[in-house]
Design a protein around this motif. Structure first.
Motif, PDB file in Angstrom:
ATOM      1  N   THR A 189      51.614  19.184  33.067  1.00 51.95           N
ATOM      2  CA  THR A 189      50.319  18.513  33.175  1.00 51.95           C
ATOM      3  C   THR A 189      50.059  18.259  34.650  1.00 51.95           C
ATOM      4  OG1 THR A 189      50.632  17.443  31.038  1.00 51.95           O
ATOM      5  CG2 THR A 189      49.001  16.486  32.519  1.00 51.95           C
ATOM      6  N   GLU A 190      48.988  18.876  35.187  1.00 50.33           N
ATOM      7  CA  GLU A 190      48.764  18.743  36.620  1.00 50.33           C
ATOM      8  C   GLU A 190      47.304  18.980  36.986  1.00 50.33           C
ATOM      9  OE1 GLU A 190      51.445  21.708  38.126  1.00 50.33           O
ATOM     10  OE2 GLU A 190      49.836  23.193  38.281  1.00 50.33           O
ATOM     11  N   ASN A 245      41.018  13.411  32.697  1.00 47.10           N
ATOM     12  CA  ASN A 245      41.145  12.705  31.420  1.00 47.10           C
ATOM     13  C   ASN A 245      39.821  12.367  30.744  1.00 47.10           C
ATOM     14  OD1 ASN A 245      40.528  10.937  33.414  1.00 47.10           O
ATOM     15  ND2 ASN A 245      42.006   9.364  32.841  1.00 47.10           N
ATOM     16  N   LEU A 282      46.027  12.194  28.962  1.00 43.83           N
ATOM     17  CA  LEU A 282      46.526  11.869  30.300  1.00 43.83           C
ATOM     18  C   LEU A 282      46.647  10.360  30.469  1.00 43.83           C
ATOM     19  CD1 LEU A 282      44.417  14.400  32.379  1.00 43.83           C
ATOM     20  CD2 LEU A 282      46.868  14.538  31.877  1.00 43.83           C
ATOM     21  N   SER A 327      46.054   5.981  34.697  1.00 43.17           N
ATOM     22  CA  SER A 327      45.982   6.004  36.161  1.00 43.17           C
ATOM     23  C   SER A 327      45.641   7.383  36.720  1.00 43.17           C
ATOM     24  CB  SER A 327      47.326   5.545  36.748  1.00 43.17           C
ATOM     25  OG  SER A 327      48.373   6.441  36.378  1.00 43.17           O
ATOM     26  N   TRP A 328      45.390   8.345  35.854  1.00 42.37           N
ATOM     27  CA  TRP A 328      45.213   9.722  36.311  1.00 42.37           C
ATOM     28  C   TRP A 328      44.040   9.871  37.285  1.00 42.37           C
ATOM     29  CZ3 TRP A 328      48.499  13.611  36.020  1.00 42.37           C
ATOM     30  CH2 TRP A 328      48.064  14.898  36.294  1.00 42.37           C
ATOM     31  N   SER A 329      42.902   9.270  36.954  1.00 45.91           N
ATOM     32  CA  SER A 329      41.721   9.404  37.827  1.00 45.91           C
ATOM     33  C   SER A 329      41.994   8.847  39.215  1.00 45.91           C
ATOM     34  CB  SER A 329      40.519   8.689  37.202  1.00 45.91           C
ATOM     35  OG  SER A 329      40.093   9.364  36.039  1.00 45.91           O
ATOM     36  N   ARG A 385      44.844   8.666  40.698  1.00 46.87           N
ATOM     37  CA  ARG A 385      45.769   9.574  41.370  1.00 46.87           C
ATOM     38  C   ARG A 385      45.044  10.820  41.888  1.00 46.87           C
ATOM     39  NH1 ARG A 385      51.069   8.658  40.330  1.00 46.87           N
ATOM     40  NH2 ARG A 385      51.669  10.863  40.280  1.00 46.87           N
ATOM     41  N   VAL A 386      44.096  11.333  41.099  1.00 45.53           N
ATOM     42  CA  VAL A 386      43.325  12.504  41.519  1.00 45.53           C
ATOM     43  C   VAL A 386      42.483  12.175  42.752  1.00 45.53           C
ATOM     44  CG1 VAL A 386      41.397  13.995  40.875  1.00 45.53           C
ATOM     45  CG2 VAL A 386      43.292  13.650  39.286  1.00 45.53           C
ATOM     46  N   THR A 442      50.747  15.321  39.475  1.00 45.19           N
ATOM     47  CA  THR A 442      51.408  15.328  38.166  1.00 45.19           C
ATOM     48  C   THR A 442      51.633  13.881  37.748  1.00 45.19           C
ATOM     49  OG1 THR A 442      53.682  15.283  39.005  1.00 45.19           O
ATOM     50  CG2 THR A 442      52.602  17.442  38.871  1.00 45.19           C
ATOM     51  N   PRO A 443      52.022  13.645  36.503  1.00 44.02           N
ATOM     52  CA  PRO A 443      52.292  12.253  36.099  1.00 44.02           C
ATOM     53  C   PRO A 443      53.412  11.607  36.899  1.00 44.02           C
ATOM     54  CG  PRO A 443      51.994  13.645  34.170  1.00 44.02           C
ATOM     55  CD  PRO A 443      52.062  14.573  35.350  1.00 44.02           C
ATOM     56  N   SER A 492      54.019   4.538  43.289  1.00 50.27           N
ATOM     57  CA  SER A 492      54.062   5.912  42.786  1.00 50.27           C
ATOM     58  C   SER A 492      54.818   6.821  43.741  1.00 50.27           C
ATOM     59  CB  SER A 492      52.647   6.454  42.591  1.00 50.27           C
ATOM     60  OG  SER A 492      51.976   5.718  41.592  1.00 50.27           O
TER      61      SER A 492
END
Length: 649
Positions: free
Chosen positions: A355-356, A374, A405, A408-410, A412-413, A431-432, A461
């Motif tokens: 997942t990336e 996500n 996802l 926190s994905w957004s 991180r992006v 990635t996660p 992170s």
């Protein structure tokens, strides 16, 4: 008979006279010879070889050509030792002197912004007017050149013209400098904007100087303001490195590097010395944390001001993790807060593919976004953010939605896209578990800036930075503008306070470090139009509060002057209780109102507004016109709280 007697008598007298003449002549000859022999003997004893002696009766004549006036005087004095000095007749000559030695021509050129002083001695034939015109063009104002040169009627020495050329080149590149010029040599003392500027100026001046011109450079750069004050140390697969390293003193840097080498870092890692450290115990805290990572066998430790995040390597034994992190928590100075994490091992039974999210930036500036997001809103946000950062025409998007996802994905992006904007070209992979940043940059401090950015955005992170500095991509940087200087004062002060003893204008000892750092910055900024403002709360008599605020502002100005800051363009003003930024009915509000502010001197708005509060304490927001005025003022104001006790004793 009578005639014969007279003749005999006359003959007798004539013979006697002849005998006397002969005797006198003989005696005079003896006297002359003795005088000549005695003087010549004395000349020999004194080592006087150029002089000759003659005599005429009692007079002794000394003649010859003396090599200089001192030698002539020695010869006459030596003759006077043998015969009466009154009998010595000086007929000597003094040799014409050889060509007079030319003086040492030299110029000192002092530049401070648009003012230049030329001091020294130049040959009469030197084109003095051309030098003045050149320096006038460099500073943009011929009236800003002070001509204090003197001349001597000698030809220009060899190498003079080349040295003047190098000197004017240095003067052009260094707005605050001292350039000393002599024939065949140039010495430059100056303050550059940063270390990169030092390297550029050095390379250009060395290229401009001929082989016959000796060049001595003494260029220094101020310590940069680092905010947040960040450091990241990583050890994986037995290899150790810094992604970012900062220190407040040379001693702290040495202790940090020693700890890193003990942990396996090779060579001498770079570590920037900067301003804004959260604690004077920074070096000790970092060294102990690096030792803890080494004791765990791997992992990373990240500092963001006083927040410390330690992430152990996957597979670390829980017992070892608890022992090491517990000891570290006890060893860290009180100002630092430790957050230690032991990652959970991945699930071997999981069938999910990687997942990336990836973003790449080409040398031509083209940006591609690929991978998973996500939600549709997250995709729109990432697309809009990328177009705003890199240009609408440069971005192409090829992403898809994945509802599974993490939350926190957004974030991180978006942090990854911001990291990509620091690079001239490269890629970011999210990635996660981690964020990987790869590429090229013209910023020699990009590693530290990226580590600071990701730490600030994502906290604990994990991330991996591998960027290459290319000098050809390095933009030309200059001395900070006045507005940038005020912003950097804000960064230096941060959450700290400029404090005074209660009820007085005597600075507390704790204010020394802040003023040291501000002074170092202001020496680089130069003579900017700066106002140092003093403010109090409403307790006590109004007239006494106004005087106290004036005295405190003046005390700060005096302290900066004692630190050799050029303060001619500064002013100290006390505003007393006239401009509160918080409610005077509460202790917290009164403490906030007791403050020192640094502002640029410019056209004052019709109504002054609340200054920017540095501690980050939130007060009830103003509304309407007050909010508008406060927003304008906050852009150029720096507030440093003083602490309690402004009431006059």
């Amino acid at each position: 008979m009578r005639l014969s007697a007279v003749a005999i008598l006359a003959g007798t007298f004539t013979a006697a006279a002849a005998v006397c003449v002969v005797a006198a002549t003989f005696s005079a000859g003896i006297v002359e010879d003795n005088a000549i022999d005695g003087v010549e003997t004395e000349f020999t004893r004194e080592g006087i070889e150029w002089a000759e002696v003659d005599a005429n009766g009692l007079q002794v004549f000394v003649h010859g050509t003396a090599p200089d006036e001192a030698a002539r005087f020695r010869a006459i004095t030596a003759a006077g030792k043998v015969v009466d000095a009154a009998r010595v007749i000086d007929e000597t000559l003094v040799a014409e002197p050889e060509d007079i030695r030319a003086p040492d021509f030299a110029i000192e050129i002092l530049r401070n912004g648009d003012a230049v002083s030329l001091i020294g001695l130049v040959p009469t034939g030197f084109d003095r007017a051309a030098l003045i015109d050149t320096t006038g063009r460099i500073v943009g104002d011929a009236e800003g050149v002070s001509d204090l040169l003197e001349t001597a009627d000698f030809p220009e020495p060899e190498g003079w013209g080349d040295a003047i050329g190098v000197a004017t080149r240095a003067l052009e590149m260094l707005p605050r400098s001292k350039v000393s010029v002599e024939a065949g040599s140039v010495a430059v003392q100056a303050m550059a904007a940063d270390a990169a500027e030092v390297r550029r100026v050095t390379a250009r001046l060395e290229g401009a100087a001929s082989e016959e011109t000796e060049l001595a450079l003494d260029l220094s750069a101020p310590r940069p303001v680092i905010s947040p004050f960040a450091l990241r140390f990583v050890k994986e697969d037995g290899a150790a490195r810094f992604d970012a390293c900062a220190a407040d003193t040379e001693a702290a840097r040495e202790s940090i590097i020693d700890a890193a080498q003990e942990a396996g870092a090779e060579g001498t890692p770079g570590c920037v010395i900067g301003l804004g450290v959260p604690s004077r115990d920074w070096g000790a805290a970092v060294s102990r944390s690096i030792a803890a990572v080494d004791a765990l066998g791997g992992g990373s430790v990240t500092f963001s001001n006083a927040d410390v995040s330690l992430i152990a390597a996957e597979g670390t034994a829980p017992e070892l993790f608890d022992e090491v992190t517990g000891q570290l928590e006890r060893d860290l100075p009180d100002a630092f807060i430790l957050d230690a994490v032991l990652p959970e091992p991945p699930d071997p039974d999981s069938d999910e593919g990687p997942t990336e999210f990836t973003a790449t930036r080409s040398p031509e500036g083209e940006v591609q976004l690929r991978g998973r997001l996500n939600s549709e809103m997250a995709r729109i946000t990432a697309d809009s953010y990328a177009r705003a950062r890199f240009g609408s025409d440069a971005v192409s998007v090829g992403t898809r939605i994945d509802d599974d996802l993490p939350e926190s994905w957004s974030a991180r992006v978006l942090a990854g896209l911001e990291a990509l904007s620091v690079l001239a070209n490269g890629s970011v992979r999210v990635t996660p578990e981690t964020i990987e940043v790869r590429g090229n940059t013209g910023n020699s401090d990009a590693d530290a800036e990226l580590a600071t950015l990701l730490t600030d955005k994502l906290g604990e992170s994990s991330y991996d930075i591998d960027v290459t500095y290319l000098e050809r991509l390095d933009p030309t940087l200059g001395i900070p503008t006045p507005a940038e200087c005020v912003d950097q004062i804000r960064a230096i002060v941060g959450a700290r306070k400029i404090t005074f003893e209660p009820g007085s204008a005597t600075l507390d000892a704790s204010a020394k470090d802040i003023l040291d750092e501000i002074a170092e910055l202001l020496k680089v900024c130069g003579e900017i139009p700066l106002e140092i403002q003093g403010h109090t709360d409403s307790q006590g008599r109004e007239v006494m509060n106004q005087q106290l605020s004036q005295d405190r502002a003046q005390a700060v100005l005096d302290q900066l002057r004692q630190r050799r800051v050029l303060t001619a363009s500064y002013r100290a003003t006390g505003y007393g209780e006239e401009e509160p930024i918080a409610d005077n009915d509460t202790e917290a509000g009164r403490e906030a109102n007791r403050r020192i502010e640094f502002r640029l001197i410019e056209e004052e708005p019709e109504t002054d507004a609340a200054a920017l509060e540095t501690e980050g304490v939130e007060y009830p927001a103003p509304t309407g016109e007050e909010a508008s005025e406060a927003a304008e003022t906050a852009e150029d104001a720096e507030t440093a709280e003083e602490g309690p006790g402004n009431e006059p004793d």
